[in-house]
Design a protein around this motif. Structure first.
Motif, PDB file in Angstrom:
ATOM      1  N   LEU A   1       1.010  -1.157  -0.044  1.00 12.72           N
ATOM      2  CA  LEU A   1      -0.025  -0.066  -0.093  1.00 12.72           C
ATOM      3  C   LEU A   1       0.905   1.274   0.107  1.00 12.72           C
ATOM      4  O   LEU A   1       1.641   1.415   0.748  1.00 12.72           O
ATOM      5  CB  LEU A   1      -0.745   0.081   1.047  1.00 12.72           C
ATOM      6  N   GLY A   2       0.823   2.045  -1.146  1.00 16.72           N
ATOM      7  CA  GLY A   2       1.409   3.411  -1.317  1.00 16.72           C
ATOM      8  C   GLY A   2       0.601   4.337  -0.418  1.00 16.72           C
ATOM      9  O   GLY A   2      -0.457   4.526  -0.790  1.00 16.72           O
ATOM     10  N   THR A   3       1.509   5.183   0.117  1.00 14.76           N
ATOM     11  CA  THR A   3       0.836   6.370   1.303  1.00 14.76           C
ATOM     12  C   THR A   3       1.330   7.636   0.798  1.00 14.76           C
ATOM     13  O   THR A   3       1.088   8.548   1.794  1.00 14.76           O
ATOM     14  CB  THR A   3       0.786   5.942   2.516  1.00 14.76           C
ATOM     15  N   MET A   4       1.643   7.916  -0.449  1.00 12.68           N
ATOM     16  CA  MET A   4       2.289   9.127  -0.651  1.00 12.68           C
ATOM     17  C   MET A   4       0.980   9.943  -0.677  1.00 12.68           C
ATOM     18  O   MET A   4       1.206  11.465  -0.672  1.00 12.68           O
ATOM     19  CB  MET A   4       2.864   9.107  -2.210  1.00 12.68           C
ATOM     20  N   GLY A   5      -0.165   9.543  -0.876  1.00  9.82           N
ATOM     21  CA  GLY A   5      -1.443  10.563  -0.965  1.00  9.82           C
ATOM     22  C   GLY A   5      -2.019  10.804   0.472  1.00  9.82           C
ATOM     23  O   GLY A   5      -3.248  11.208   0.528  1.00  9.82           O
ATOM     24  N   PHE A   6      -1.445  10.096   1.458  1.00 10.53           N
ATOM     25  CA  PHE A   6      -1.855  10.447   2.762  1.00 10.53           C
ATOM     26  C   PHE A   6      -1.608  11.815   3.088  1.00 10.53           C
ATOM     27  O   PHE A   6      -0.553  11.852   3.633  1.00 10.53           O
ATOM     28  CB  PHE A   6      -1.438   9.194   4.141  1.00 10.53           C
ATOM     29  N   GLY A   7      -2.628  12.764   3.557  1.00 12.73           N
ATOM     30  CA  GLY A   7      -2.366  14.017   3.814  1.00 12.73           C
ATOM     31  C   GLY A   7      -2.950  14.812   2.653  1.00 12.73           C
ATOM     32  O   GLY A   7      -3.136  14.536   1.546  1.00 12.73           O
TER      33      GLY A   7
END
Length: 340
Positions: free
Chosen positions: A18-24
């Motif tokens: 799970l890539g979380t670069m877009g969390f925020g």
């Protein structure tokens, strides 16, 4: 979801990361904390345990959200394999607040540990090669972090194949920790790692963890439908070649009754190397769609169609080695009879 070991290690990770670069929500896009928690819950419920972030993602907010999630009393920190990265700047205070050097490495890891609210990082990536720091300095620093218990395993991203080869060889000679994974851009729209990075990864037994396996969303077919996204019209992901590849992905998806995203993701998983694509999500529906790839197997015919439409020039020496005359000279007519 099934599991596999990461590189030449005993670490068991889920078949999707799970890539979380877009969390925020910095820069006007992304998932807020509540939406991020929902995505993390769904991923864990599906059996996912491998999570990818970095010190710089959303100016540190991605790590902070993950830290808050992992501190929840209903969440088992040890269940998750948490990967983060160092190298890129998280402030502009001094010339050593970025780069691959040991000072930035140690400073960055301490910052990540605080934001993640954890005592250790499961997998630490060198994020981007700075073409400045000696690889010996990098390998010694990473091994020290492992010895200190702050990092369990090490990996590398966006770095030339010769540098990675030297690093792993140096680590083997010195008895230090070696890289277990390689993260690079890899998709039907970006196949140039096949020239040297992927052959190198196969040689060293590195697991491939592709970023942007959907070409920034282009391979989902949404841009063909006129949906708006974050990719600029001038991007090579939307040029004539990319459009042709995407149309073939969509055609195959329609023929076999799955989403275009699943076809594009599965293609990366059937390229002859252990691959765990990093699937980013800012909406629960995106993750739910991507999870469908775990039950998909593309036929040889479909793989060949995708390989053909997206084929690249390997250049020298790849194409030279593949010439029939060279194979005959190298193997005396036994090329197809030798098990590789």
């Amino acid at each position: 979801m099934n599991y596999t070991t990461l590189g030449k290690s005993g670490l068991k990770v889920s078949e999707l990361c799970l890539g979380t670069m877009g969390f925020g929500t910095e820069a006007g896009w992304g998932a807020d904390e509540r939406a991020s928690f929902e995505i993390l819950d769904k991923f864990a419920q599906a059996g996912g345990n491998f999570i990818d972030t970095a010190n710089i993602y959303k100016l540190g907010t991605s790590e902070k959200i993950l830290g808050n999630y992992l501190k929840n009393e209903n969440v088992d920190r040890d269940y998750f394999v948490l990967a983060t990265k160092y190298s890129l700047k998280d402030n502009d205070t001094n010339p050593n607040a970025s780069g691959n050097n040991r000072k930035n490495m140690m400073r960055s890891v301490e910052g990540s540990l605080k934001r993640l609210q954890t005592d250790f990082i499961d997998l630490l990536y060198l994020h981007v090669w700075d073409d400045l720091t000696p690889i010996e300095e990098v390998m010694r620093g990473l091994d020290d972090l492992v010895a200190q218990g702050k990092v369990n395993y090490i990996a590398i991203s966006d770095t030339p194949a010769w540098v990675i080869s030297k690093g792993n060889t140096y680590a083997e000679l010195m008895g230090w920790s070696k890289f277990v994974a390689l993260q690079v851009e890899y998709s039907l729209l970006a196949r140039t790692p096949e020239r040297d990075l992927i052959p190198m990864a196969k040689h060293f037994g590195l697991t491939l963890t592709p970023w942007a396996p959907l070409g920034g969303g282009a391979l989902t077919g949404k841009y063909l439908r006129g949906d708006k996204g974050r990719i600029k019209d001038s991007s090579k992901r939307l040029n004539d070649r990319s459009v042709s590849i995407t149309k073939e992905v969509v055609a195959i998806a329609n023929e076999i009754g799955v989403s275009a995203a699943n076809v594009a993701l599965q293609w990366t998983r059937q390229q002859g190397i252990k691959t765990i694509p990093i699937v980013g999500a800012t909406k629960l529906s995106q993750l739910e769609e991507n999870l469908g790839v775990t039950s998909l197997q593309l036929s040889e015919e479909n793989i060949e169609r995708l390989n053909t439409i997206s084929q690249i020039e390997l250049g020298f020496p790849g194409e030279f080695f593949a010439e029939e005359g060279m194979r005959k000279n190298n193997f005396g007519g036994f090329y197809d009879r030798i098990q590789k």
